[in-house]
Design a protein around this motif. Structure first.
Motif, PDB file in Angstrom:
ATOM      1  N   LEU A  83       4.231   9.294   8.046  1.00 43.26           N
ATOM      2  CA  LEU A  83       3.576   8.695   6.407  1.00 43.26           C
ATOM      3  C   LEU A  83       2.686   7.915   7.242  1.00 43.26           C
ATOM      4  O   LEU A  83       1.868   7.268   6.344  1.00 43.26           O
ATOM      5  CB  LEU A  83       4.359   8.053   5.778  1.00 43.26           C
ATOM      6  CG  LEU A  83       4.996   8.886   5.261  1.00 43.26           C
ATOM      7  CD1 LEU A  83       6.673   8.099   3.980  1.00 43.26           C
ATOM      8  CD2 LEU A  83       3.996   9.287   3.276  1.00 43.26           C
ATOM      9  N   ALA A  84       2.313   7.706   7.840  1.00 39.33           N
ATOM     10  CA  ALA A  84       1.397   6.192   9.020  1.00 39.33           C
ATOM     11  C   ALA A  84      -0.323   7.014   8.375  1.00 39.33           C
ATOM     12  O   ALA A  84      -1.337   6.308   8.347  1.00 39.33           O
ATOM     13  CB  ALA A  84       1.334   6.363  10.725  1.00 39.33           C
ATOM     14  N   LYS A  85      -0.255   8.380   8.184  1.00 37.45           N
ATOM     15  CA  LYS A  85      -1.452   8.913   7.897  1.00 37.45           C
ATOM     16  C   LYS A  85      -2.155   8.591   5.849  1.00 37.45           C
ATOM     17  O   LYS A  85      -3.136   8.832   5.620  1.00 37.45           O
ATOM     18  CB  LYS A  85      -1.921  10.548   8.355  1.00 37.45           C
ATOM     19  CG  LYS A  85      -0.848  11.458   7.346  1.00 37.45           C
ATOM     20  CD  LYS A  85      -0.443  12.733   7.536  1.00 37.45           C
ATOM     21  CE  LYS A  85      -0.360  12.987   9.480  1.00 37.45           C
ATOM     22  NZ  LYS A  85       1.171  12.712   9.736  1.00 37.45           N
ATOM     23  N   SER A  86      -0.996   8.035   5.274  1.00 31.09           N
ATOM     24  CA  SER A  86      -1.402   7.555   3.897  1.00 31.09           C
ATOM     25  C   SER A  86      -0.948   5.827   4.335  1.00 31.09           C
ATOM     26  O   SER A  86      -2.422   5.962   3.385  1.00 31.09           O
ATOM     27  CB  SER A  86       0.684   8.421   3.255  1.00 31.09           C
ATOM     28  OG  SER A  86       0.346   9.927   3.545  1.00 31.09           O
ATOM     29  N   ASP A  87      -0.649   5.794   4.695  1.00 29.62           N
ATOM     30  CA  ASP A  87      -0.855   4.436   5.128  1.00 29.62           C
ATOM     31  C   ASP A  87      -0.883   3.668   6.410  1.00 29.62           C
ATOM     32  O   ASP A  87       0.392   3.234   6.604  1.00 29.62           O
ATOM     33  CB  ASP A  87       0.262   3.610   4.427  1.00 29.62           C
ATOM     34  CG  ASP A  87      -0.040   2.267   3.369  1.00 29.62           C
ATOM     35  OD1 ASP A  87      -1.003   1.179   3.804  1.00 29.62           O
ATOM     36  OD2 ASP A  87       0.948   1.980   2.482  1.00 29.62           O
ATOM     37  N   SER A  88      -1.605   4.076   7.275  1.00 27.60           N
ATOM     38  CA  SER A  88      -1.788   3.304   8.723  1.00 27.60           C
ATOM     39  C   SER A  88      -1.215   2.047   8.668  1.00 27.60           C
ATOM     40  O   SER A  88      -1.303   1.399   9.089  1.00 27.60           O
ATOM     41  CB  SER A  88      -3.026   4.033   9.505  1.00 27.60           C
ATOM     42  OG  SER A  88      -3.880   3.311   9.307  1.00 27.60           O
TER      43      SER A  88
END
Length: 191
Positions: A67-72
């Protein structure tokens, strides 16, 4: 977030291992691209890092990294909570949590720097742990997977420096195997 995705997150907390695994695989595939519902599941995944069984802790760590690519920015703020699971009492949980950190590191430069910093420190400190050589290998593998995506020469140098810091030649050679194509180029350039 649609009802199907919600049901998969409910399954992560369930007792049925087959259903939980199927939901894990589905959610990993869905979160391979940015999603707009990351904030809706974030706190639940952080709770699962602490409260879940060893399988659930590993799943939560892997999903948060994805999910880092959604909310780094949010993962950067919560990275230390994720790092705790890389030292889990169950080694397989720790290992799965550690091995997925490359997914977080490629999300953006700030997160990459934080992951590299924490894992470099972990590399230097884990030599006396029961499975320290495996942890070191996994860290270097995370760095290599990250490098393969971002092509950051500084990351390559950090990795090669860590490899050279290994006193045991057997393990130094094993670690260098992850970087053999780049190490060979480095040696050829010196000759």
């Amino acid at each position: 977030m649609d009802a199907n995705i919600q049901s998969h997150f409910v399954n992560l907390r369930g007792e049925d291992a087959d259903s939980r695994y199927a939901s894990y695989r589905h959610l990993m595939a869905v979160t391979d691209a940015p999603v707009d519902w990351a904030s809706e599941v974030w706190d639940g995944l952080l709770a699962l890092l602490r409260e879940g069984d060893n399988h659930q802790r590993a799943i939560a760590a892997q999903l948060l990294s994805n999910l880092a690519k959604s909310d780094s920015k949010r993962l950067l703020k919560d990275l230390d909570r994720l790092m705790v699971v890389t030292k889990d009492e169950k080694f397989v949980t720790a290992r799965h949590s550690l091995q997925t950190l490359w997914r977080a590191a490629v999300a953006d430069k700030a997160l990459q720097a934080a992951v590299v910093d924490r894992l470099s420190k972990r590399f230097r400190e884990c030599s006396t742990e029961k499975n320290g050589t495996l942890v070191r290998y996994d860290i270097l593998e995370v760095f290599r997977k990250t490098y393969d995506v971002v092509k950051d020469e500084a990351l390559k140098q950090v990795s090669l420096t860590l490899i050279e810091s290994e006193d045991d030649l057997k393990y130094r050679k094993k670690y260098a195997g992850l970087w053999k194509d780049l190490v060979a180029k480095k040696r050829a350039a010196k000759d």
